[in-house]
Write a protein that holds these residues in place. Structure first.
Motif, mmCIF file in Angstrom:
data_model
loop_
_atom_site.group_PDB
_atom_site.id
_atom_site.type_symbol
_atom_site.label_atom_id
_atom_site.label_comp_id
_atom_site.label_asym_id
_atom_site.label_seq_id
_atom_site.Cartn_x
_atom_site.Cartn_y
_atom_site.Cartn_z
ATOM 1 N N THR A 45 0.824 -1.198 0.000
ATOM 2 C CA THR A 45 0.000 0.000 0.000
ATOM 3 C C THR A 45 0.862 1.253 0.000
ATOM 4 O O THR A 45 0.534 2.245 -0.654
ATOM 5 N N LEU A 46 1.958 1.190 0.725
ATOM 6 C CA LEU A 46 2.848 2.344 0.793
ATOM 7 C C LEU A 46 3.360 2.709 -0.599
ATOM 8 O O LEU A 46 3.309 3.875 -1.010
ATOM 9 N N TRP A 47 3.806 1.706 -1.335
ATOM 10 C CA TRP A 47 4.310 1.966 -2.694
ATOM 11 C C TRP A 47 3.208 2.497 -3.591
ATOM 12 O O TRP A 47 3.398 3.443 -4.332
ATOM 13 N N THR A 48 2.055 1.846 -3.529
ATOM 14 C CA THR A 48 0.963 2.259 -4.402
ATOM 15 C C THR A 48 0.524 3.680 -4.084
ATOM 16 O O THR A 48 0.347 4.506 -4.982
ATOM 17 N N MET A 49 0.350 3.976 -2.804
ATOM 18 C CA MET A 49 -0.099 5.314 -2.420
ATOM 19 C C MET A 49 0.948 6.349 -2.796
ATOM 20 O O MET A 49 0.611 7.445 -3.250
ATOM 21 N N THR A 50 2.226 6.023 -2.601
ATOM 22 C CA THR A 50 3.286 6.967 -2.965
ATOM 23 C C THR A 50 3.210 7.290 -4.453
ATOM 24 O O THR A 50 3.299 8.452 -4.860
ATOM 25 N N ASN A 51 2.992 6.247 -5.240
ATOM 26 C CA ASN A 51 2.885 6.468 -6.681
ATOM 27 C C ASN A 51 1.682 7.317 -7.048
ATOM 28 O O ASN A 51 1.767 8.214 -7.870
ATOM 29 N N PHE A 52 0.554 7.014 -6.421
ATOM 30 C CA PHE A 52 -0.652 7.791 -6.714
ATOM 31 C C PHE A 52 -0.449 9.248 -6.296
ATOM 32 O O PHE A 52 -0.824 10.177 -7.009
ATOM 33 N N MET A 53 0.128 9.446 -5.115
ATOM 34 C CA MET A 53 0.259 10.795 -4.595
ATOM 35 C C MET A 53 1.255 11.603 -5.419
ATOM 36 O O MET A 53 1.146 12.801 -5.548
ATOM 37 N N LYS A 54 2.221 10.878 -5.978
ATOM 38 C CA LYS A 54 3.214 11.539 -6.803
ATOM 39 C C LYS A 54 2.588 12.073 -8.083
ATOM 40 O O LYS A 54 3.076 13.038 -8.663
ATOM 41 N N SER A 55 1.501 11.449 -8.491
ATOM 42 C CA SER A 55 0.913 11.817 -9.770
ATOM 43 C C SER A 55 0.049 13.077 -9.683
ATOM 44 O O SER A 55 -0.456 13.545 -10.694
ATOM 45 N N ILE A 56 -0.100 13.635 -8.480
ATOM 46 C CA ILE A 56 -0.868 14.885 -8.359
ATOM 47 C C ILE A 56 0.028 16.025 -8.831
ATOM 48 O O ILE A 56 1.146 16.165 -8.372
ATOM 49 N N PRO A 57 -0.479 16.872 -9.753
ATOM 50 C CA PRO A 57 0.356 17.949 -10.271
ATOM 51 C C PRO A 57 0.794 18.902 -9.162
ATOM 52 O O PRO A 57 0.026 19.197 -8.256
ATOM 53 N N LYS A 58 2.020 19.361 -9.257
ATOM 54 C CA LYS A 58 2.543 20.180 -8.167
ATOM 55 C C LYS A 58 1.902 21.560 -8.141
ATOM 56 O O LYS A 58 1.949 22.248 -7.134
ATOM 57 N N GLU A 59 1.278 21.959 -9.255
ATOM 58 C CA GLU A 59 0.641 23.276 -9.275
ATOM 59 C C GLU A 59 -0.434 23.376 -8.209
ATOM 60 O O GLU A 59 -0.646 24.435 -7.611
ATOM 61 N N ILE A 60 -1.126 22.265 -7.991
ATOM 62 C CA ILE A 60 -2.195 22.271 -6.990
ATOM 63 C C ILE A 60 -1.603 22.550 -5.614
ATOM 64 O O ILE A 60 -2.122 23.370 -4.852
ATOM 65 N N GLU A 61 -0.489 21.887 -5.351
ATOM 66 C CA GLU A 61 0.169 22.088 -4.068
ATOM 67 C C GLU A 61 0.654 23.529 -3.938
ATOM 68 O O GLU A 61 0.477 24.177 -2.911
ATOM 69 N N GLU A 62 1.233 24.024 -5.021
ATOM 70 C CA GLU A 62 1.765 25.394 -4.998
ATOM 71 C C GLU A 62 0.660 26.406 -4.767
ATOM 72 O O GLU A 62 0.829 27.375 -4.019
ATOM 73 N N ALA A 63 -0.484 26.158 -5.410
ATOM 74 C CA ALA A 63 -1.610 27.076 -5.238
ATOM 75 C C ALA A 63 -2.031 27.114 -3.778
ATOM 76 O O ALA A 63 -2.306 28.183 -3.218
ATOM 77 N N ALA A 64 -2.044 25.936 -3.158
ATOM 78 C CA ALA A 64 -2.444 25.871 -1.752
ATOM 79 C C ALA A 64 -1.429 26.605 -0.879
ATOM 80 O O ALA A 64 -1.806 27.331 0.050
ATOM 81 N N ILE A 65 -0.152 26.463 -1.233
ATOM 82 C CA ILE A 65 0.879 27.146 -0.449
ATOM 83 C C ILE A 65 0.715 28.654 -0.590
ATOM 84 O O ILE A 65 0.805 29.410 0.381
ATOM 85 N N MET A 66 0.421 29.082 -1.817
ATOM 86 C CA MET A 66 0.206 30.514 -2.052
ATOM 87 C C MET A 66 -0.947 31.035 -1.214
ATOM 88 O O MET A 66 -0.951 32.176 -0.772
ATOM 89 N N ASP A 67 -1.945 30.189 -1.019
ATOM 90 C CA ASP A 67 -3.095 30.595 -0.213
ATOM 91 C C ASP A 67 -2.807 30.478 1.269
ATOM 92 O O ASP A 67 -3.714 30.669 2.087
ATOM 93 N N GLY A 68 -1.585 30.116 1.609
ATOM 94 C CA GLY A 68 -1.198 30.111 3.011
ATOM 95 C C GLY A 68 -1.464 28.814 3.741
ATOM 96 O O GLY A 68 -1.506 28.782 4.964
ATOM 97 N N ALA A 69 -1.643 27.743 3.004
ATOM 98 C CA ALA A 69 -1.902 26.468 3.678
ATOM 99 C C ALA A 69 -0.582 25.866 4.145
ATOM 100 O O ALA A 69 0.428 25.970 3.448
ATOM 101 N N ASN A 70 -0.589 25.254 5.300
ATOM 102 C CA ASN A 70 0.613 24.534 5.718
ATOM 103 C C ASN A 70 0.484 23.070 5.309
ATOM 104 O O ASN A 70 -0.522 22.658 4.736
#
Lengths: 284, 318
Positions: free
Chosen positions: A159-184
């Protein structure tokens, strides 16, 4: 000219027919044992020995007997409970762990993934005696907790490998947008990643559930009484009144009952399961 | 999601952080602490249910511990391993395990490749075909073992009946009662059960190949046999090797099928069955652990091979 075209058409038809033939043979090979189990399960008494390929009898006698069998019902419940608990615990542990592994770079990250990969290759017997002692110490022998604990060794690394792979496939722009909005980090994980990963989580959870549902060696070793057994164990130990008389009709009915939920799940989630199976495993 | 997965299969890129640069602009986070905090439950679980029992098993293999006296034992050095090396049944188990692995894995690979090629083709009913192929994988191992035990029953089994009807054999074959044939049966059922998984792995590999190769071959109307030999197989070589090693590792640990499909005698046992028999049935934890540790060594040898192949993938992940 026309002749040549006809010849070409004929060849193509032949090719398609051959392909369909191969498909049919493959499908028959895959399905026949299960089909035969279903057919046999509807044959009561001496009819079970009929070798008629078509379903000639339709008797629910075997199913009735199985449903009256308290041991079997009990093991069905045990399997469901253990598999569900294993799947939830595995997901809980791995969802959090997959986040830094997939999104961050830090020393030791590779080593963690390597260790997980190493654990997937561990033979179950290699941990058997150690696990037995651990279970004795924790005083959970012959209980569901013992099975859940031991199943984690099978489900967590995968599960760890599978989840890591799935989570890796999320585009980083989404994360960056959240960071810009001040999310930790925690907010990103809880409010952004988990919702996106919903379907992937269902897939991996399902795979963990199936693995736990099917497990045999640990279940056989760490349970003692009929009340604690899971379905595979009680199926394996199912025997008739005498040693030479194996109640195949009953076994087939029980087998069908055990398999049906899984087959339904897999047919429904076919696409997701395939992506889950292949995303976490070997690829060149 | 779908698109991302595809990207993933084609080896999508990952965020690359230049060294020394802070992970996030949010000051409150301590990335180092957070990373390990997130990892802690998982690592603890692995340590508790894999690390500790594994070390303990290796430790037990140097003692004379028995099942009912797990706290009261003596350290006896490598006596267990010496006895193991002298045990004929152990070597039979080793041989059986090797035979099953060496025969079953290539068979699975060939059949899996065939199925993968079928599923890779675009045709009506492909979805159905994919679901059907998954069925053997779905069925719990114990259930398939029992189903096949019924089908292979020497007196009432449908397999013997069909073979007689077609005229391949004259009299029923004792598929499970005979030692040699029960190994054949185990291989047969293992191939039946795990080929779908192999097919999926190979299908994923096929789909990650550059598809224009196939198109170009089709435009040039190159016969399929040539495409397979000259394009598909060479390109798929790494995938095939990794999948085979992976399956080899799994087959090496085979237990469930053997437990059900052989009559439980030592002539058909595999290493896992042997180890468990001594560990639990004979309550000889020391000797059983030694057998388990020996199996571990075989696996470790194969694992190093496997992991070094996966390194490439790991590098992709990082």
């Amino acid at each position: 000219m026309i002749k040549a075209e006809n010849k070409w058409k004929y060849k193509r038809l032949l090719k398609n027919a051959a392909f369909a033939g191969v498909c049919l043979v493959v499908a028959a090979c895959c399905l026949f044992p299960f089909y035969w189990a279903v057919v046999s399960s509807f044959r009561d008494g001496a009819n079970i020995f009929s070798t008629d390929l078509w379903p000639t009898h339709l008797s629910f006698e075997n199913y009735k007997t199985v449903f009256k069998d308290k041991t079997f019902l009990c093991s069905f419940w045990n399997s469901a409970a253990v598999a569900t608990m294993t799947a939830f615990l595995t997901l809980a542990v791995c969802l959090f762990a997959a986040y830094p592994l997939a999104r961050h770079r830090f020393p030791g990250r590779k080593r963690v993934l390597m260790i997980a990969l190493g654990v997937t290759t561990l033979p179950q017997v290699a941990v058997l005696s150690g696990m037995f002692e651990l279970i004795r110490v924790l005083d959970i022998y012959n209980e569901k907790a013992a099975l859940v604990l031991s199943y984690m060794i099978i489900t967590v690394p995968f599960t760890l490998w599978t989840m890591t792979n799935f989570m890796k496939s999320i585009p980083k722009e989404i994360e960056e947008a959240a960071i810009m909005d001040g999310a930790n980090q925690r907010t990103i994980l809880m409010k952004v990643f988990f919702p996106i990963l919903g379907p992937a989580t269902v897939t991996t959870g399902l795979l963990a559930f199936i693995a736990a549902w099917n497990e045999f060696l640990f279940a056989l070793t760490f349970t003692l009484t009929n009340q604690a057994r899971t379905v595979p164990v009680s199926l394996a130990l199912f025997s008739g009144a005498s040693q030479h008389e194996v109640p195949y009709g009953l076994i087939m009915a029980a087998s069908v009952l055990v398999t049906l939920p899984l087959v339904v799940l897999v047919v429904i989630f076919q696409r997701r399961i395939i992506s889950g199976l292949t995303v976490g495993s070997v690829k060149g | 999601m779908k698109k991302n997965e595809m990207q993933e299969m084609n080896g999508g890129k990952l965020i690359k952080m230049p060294k020394g640069q802070k992970k996030t602009s949010v000051k409150k986070d301590n990335p180092w602490l957070n990373n390990w905090l997130f990892l802690a439950p998982c690592l603890l679980t692995l340590a508790l249910c894999a690390g500790w029992p594994l070390l303990k098993t290796i430790y037990f293999s140097f003692t004379d511990a028995a099942l009912d006296s797990l706290n009261d034992f003596e350290f006896i050095g490598i006596d267990n391993f010496i006895n193991l090396a002298r045990d004929q049944d152990w070597w039979i188990a080793v041989k059986n395990t090797f035979v099953i692995t060496v025969v079953a894995v290539p068979l699975e690979t060939i059949l899996g490749m065939m199925i993968a090629l079928i599923l890779h083709k675009n045709f009506k009913g492909r979805g159905w075909m994919r679901a059907i192929v998954l069925v053997p994988w779905t069925i719990p191992t114990i259930v398939s073992a029992r189903m096949w035990a019924w089908m292979l029953n020497d007196v009432y089994g449908i397999v013997n009946e069909l073979l007689i009807r077609v005229g391949i054999i004259d009299s029923p074959i004792p598929w499970i009662a005979s030692n040699t044939l029960s190994i054949v049966s185990i291989i047969l059922v293992d191939v039946w059960k795990t080929t779908p998984y192999m097919a999926l792995l190979l299908l994923a590999g096929l789909q990650s190949l550059p598809q224009d190769c196939f198109e170009a071959a089709e435009v040039d109307s190159i016969p399929f046999r040539k495409v397979l030999m000259k394009i598909i197989l060479p390109l798929m070589k790494p995938t095939i090797i990794v999948a085979m090693v992976f399956r080899g590792l799994e087959t090496f640990k085979i237990f469930d099928l053997v437990y059900i499909l052989s009559s439980g005698n030592s002539a058909t046992a595999t290493m896992s069955v042997f180890a468990r028999k001594h560990l639990v049935d004979y309550a000889d934890v020391g000797f059983g652990s030694a057998a388990a540790t020996a199996l571990l060594f075989f696996i470790a040898f194969l694992s190093i091979f496997y992991i070094s192949f996966n390194r490439k993938k790991l590098n992709k992940l990082s």
